[in-house]
Design an enzyme around this catalytic site. Sequence first.
Site, short mmCIF file in Angstrom:
data_model
loop_
_atom_site.label_atom_id
_atom_site.label_comp_id
_atom_site.label_asym_id
_atom_site.label_seq_id
_atom_site.Cartn_x
_atom_site.Cartn_y
_atom_site.Cartn_z
N ASP A 1 0.87 -1.19 0.00
CA ASP A 1 0.00 0.00 0.00
C ASP A 1 0.89 1.23 0.00
O ASP A 1 2.07 1.16 0.38
CB ASP A 1 -0.91 0.00 1.23
CG ASP A 1 -1.97 1.10 1.15
OD1 ASP A 1 -2.37 1.47 0.03
OD2 ASP A 1 -2.38 1.61 2.21
N SER A 2 0.31 2.37 -0.40
CA SER A 2 1.07 3.61 -0.36
C SER A 2 1.36 4.03 1.08
O SER A 2 2.28 4.79 1.33
CB SER A 2 0.29 4.71 -1.08
OG SER A 2 -0.98 4.85 -0.48
N GLY B 1 -2.38 9.39 -4.34
CA GLY B 1 -3.65 9.74 -4.98
C GLY B 1 -3.61 10.89 -5.97
O GLY B 1 -4.43 10.95 -6.88
N CYS C 1 -3.41 -1.19 -2.52
CA CYS C 1 -3.63 0.22 -2.87
C CYS C 1 -4.41 0.30 -4.19
O CYS C 1 -3.93 -0.16 -5.23
CB CYS C 1 -2.27 0.90 -3.01
SG CYS C 1 -2.37 2.63 -3.43
N GLU D 1 -4.77 10.99 7.52
CA GLU D 1 -3.34 10.94 7.83
C GLU D 1 -2.92 11.99 8.85
O GLU D 1 -1.95 11.82 9.56
CB GLU D 1 -2.51 11.16 6.55
CG GLU D 1 -2.46 9.97 5.64
CD GLU D 1 -1.66 8.81 6.23
OE1 GLU D 1 -0.65 9.06 6.91
OE2 GLU D 1 -2.06 7.67 6.01
N CYS E 1 -10.51 2.90 -1.63
CA CYS E 1 -9.22 3.39 -1.14
C CYS E 1 -8.99 2.73 0.21
O CYS E 1 -9.92 2.69 1.04
CB CYS E 1 -9.24 4.91 -1.00
SG CYS E 1 -7.79 5.59 -0.19
N THR E 2 -7.79 2.22 0.43
CA THR E 2 -7.52 1.49 1.67
C THR E 2 -7.86 2.30 2.92
O THR E 2 -8.31 1.75 3.91
CB THR E 2 -6.03 1.09 1.73
OG1 THR E 2 -5.25 2.24 1.41
CG2 THR E 2 -5.72 -0.02 0.77
N HIS E 3 -7.63 3.60 2.85
CA HIS E 3 -7.85 4.44 4.03
C HIS E 3 -9.33 4.53 4.45
O HIS E 3 -9.63 4.81 5.60
CB HIS E 3 -7.39 5.87 3.75
CG HIS E 3 -5.92 6.06 3.83
ND1 HIS E 3 -5.05 5.52 2.91
CD2 HIS E 3 -5.17 6.75 4.72
CE1 HIS E 3 -3.82 5.87 3.23
NE2 HIS E 3 -3.85 6.61 4.33
N1 DGL Z 1 -3.85 3.75 -0.47
C1 DGL Z 1 -4.37 4.51 -1.57
C2 DGL Z 1 -5.53 3.79 -2.26
O1 DGL Z 1 -5.99 2.74 -1.83
C3 DGL Z 1 -4.76 5.92 -1.23
C4 DGL Z 1 -3.81 6.73 -0.43
C5 DGL Z 1 -2.89 7.60 -1.24
O2 DGL Z 1 -3.32 8.60 -1.85
O3 DGL Z 1 -1.71 7.26 -1.26
O4 DGL Z 1 -5.97 4.28 -3.26
#
Ligand code: DGL
Length: 268
Positions: free
Chosen positions: A7-8, A40, A71, A155, A185-187
């Site tokens: 993931d990012s 993103g 991600c 974040e 999105c994972t978040h």
């Molecule tokens: N983890 C990213 C996703 O699932 C989003 C977070 C980012 O912008 O890095 O799309």
Amino acid sequence: MKIGVFDSGLGGLMIARAIHDHLPDYDLVYLGDTLHLPYGRRSKETVYRLTKQAVTYLFEAQNCQIVILACNTASASALRRLQQTWLAETYPDRRVLGVVVPTLEKAIALGHTRIGLIATENTVQSGVYEEELHKINPDIKLEASATPLLVPMIENGGLKYVRPVLEDYLAPLKDKKVESLILGCTHYCRLSEEIKDIMGAGVELISQAEITPPSLADYLHRHPEHNDKLSKRGQVDFLVTDLTDGYAQSANSAFGRPADLQLVSYNI
Ligand code: DGL
């Protein structure tokens, strides 16, 4: 050999936790590219380059047989290109799996004809969700909405300010009467209660923490040639490319139990 989860940042830890709960024997390596977060709003080319570096590191230095791009932004901008050319030429016996198609399959299985999607700008602009949906069932309509403020708010400890932002982002999807909503999105797993509250009980939320583990288990069942290579000692390693006290705390809460982050660097 291990399963890598990329993931990012740390949002994908909720997916890693769900995989670990579902497949507790498998050895996992989680890699969060916290140094380059957020992905993103980065260019497609940059997301491709960062994702390729991370996957190479997971293959070469962490002995991963399979890497899951948890991600969505990396899945949307890099997965197809990685699979079509680079992987086949460089690591033909390994696999990189994304989250977009399993997520759509779940949404379609619900029998809905109007599906909503919230995701980063990059994911929405890529059009990958529409393209993949069209291949599976062109009669289903996808209403996609970019929600770029959510990752920075999550974040930066801004959860208490998130409600009006979410209401604003979700209003057009409510107007379009989507029957289900993909948290792309994972978040966004962190916001599911608030999103459910705003969308109302009639709208089903599609969370990748729920979809990914059974989808991976099914893949492993269908592919013994990969499954047989995977080590099964129940070990989970947590790697990040930048480490702060804040990340250490977030990791514990996202994983739901102590997650001992290790700092790594790779220049591939
Ligand atoms: N983890 C990213 C996703 O699932 C989003 C977070 C980012 O912008 O890095 O799309």
